[in-house]
Scaffold this active site. Structure first.
Site, short mmCIF file in Angstrom:
data_model
loop_
_atom_site.label_atom_id
_atom_site.label_comp_id
_atom_site.label_asym_id
_atom_site.label_seq_id
_atom_site.Cartn_x
_atom_site.Cartn_y
_atom_site.Cartn_z
N MET A 30 0.85 -1.19 0.00
CA MET A 30 0.00 0.00 0.00
C MET A 30 0.89 1.24 0.00
SD MET A 30 -2.37 -1.46 3.08
CE MET A 30 -3.45 -0.03 3.19
N GLY A 38 2.32 4.58 4.27
CA GLY A 38 2.72 3.43 3.45
C GLY A 38 2.93 2.16 4.25
N SER A 39 2.51 1.02 3.72
CA SER A 39 2.50 -0.20 4.51
C SER A 39 2.22 -1.42 3.63
CB SER A 39 1.45 -0.08 5.60
OG SER A 39 0.29 0.53 5.08
N ARG A 40 1.95 -2.58 4.28
CA ARG A 40 1.72 -3.82 3.56
C ARG A 40 0.71 -4.67 4.32
NH1 ARG A 40 6.71 -7.75 3.05
NH2 ARG A 40 5.48 -9.47 3.86
#
Length: 215
Positions: free
Chosen positions: A98, A184-186
């Site tokens: 993301m 921002g990430s996953r």
């Protein structure tokens, strides 16, 4: 089953729960600087970046309504499929990256009961980096019609706060909002053994809409 929504509901965009600690101070600063800029050129110089930052925050923390798709497993996150990896126990991990431009509200990939929500401390390596597997994260387990489903929210270099919306023991509908990752990430989803993956690396996903499994 898909959720039925009117066109007006689908077009509505609200702000994500958990956004207040970031959003309120930013919007308040922008409002004050705009008000004072009418009397002072110095404040006018401050008003431009603070207003731009407030607008960016409002965009980042948007939480649009979605018409939930049909399918056994749907994407919990907006983003791009970063990797698809077979696991030793027969499951398949689908990792979705993301970016800061994506909606960061995550949704339940299946209907079921939340059997655990575990926060695990860790680092803050960029979420696209392989080392991000040791980052700060929240591990979810759902008891579903397909058995136990694991989902992991992983913080990135900028995302330093994961906000779960529902506690252990909660029954959730497929596509229901379950948490937020700031910036921002996953998000990783582990598909059970025997479930064929319907997406591919590089494919864009939409939370609650993109189907991850194939019949």
């Amino acid at each position: 089953m898909p959720h039925s929504q009117s066109s007006a509901q689908r077009g509505r965009v609200r702000l994500a729960r958990g956004a207040s600690p970031w959003l309120l101070p930013t919007v308040a600063t922008a409002a004050v600087s705009l008000a004072r800029s009418r009397r002072s050129g110095r404040w006018a110089a401050v008003a431009v970046p603070t207003t731009a930052l407030a607008a960016g925050m409002l965009w980042f923390f948007r939480d649009p309504e979605r018409e939930i798709a049909q399918g056994r497993v749907i994407s919990p996150a907006d983003g791009v499929v970063q990797s698809i990896m077979p696991w030793k126990d027969g499951r398949t991990r689908v990792a979705i990256f993301m970016s800061p431009l994506n909606v960061h509200v995550n949704r339940a990939p299946l209907a079921g009961t939340v059997t655990s929500v575990e926060h695990i401390p860790g680092g803050f390596v960029p979420a696209f980096n392989k080392e991000s597997e040791n980052n700060e994260r929240v591990v979810w387990h759902f008891d579903t019609e397909l058995g136990d489903i694991e989902m992991v929210q992983i913080a990135g270099a900028v995302a330093r706060r994961i906000v779960p919306y529902v506690p252990q023991g909660t029954k959730v509908e497929q596509g229901e909002r379950i948490g937020l990752i700031r910036f921002g990430s996953r998000v990783d989803v582990y598909l059970p053994e025997g479930v064929e993956v319907a997406v591919e690396v590089g494919q864009a996903t939409t939370a609650g809409v993109t189907r991850l499994d194939r019949d």
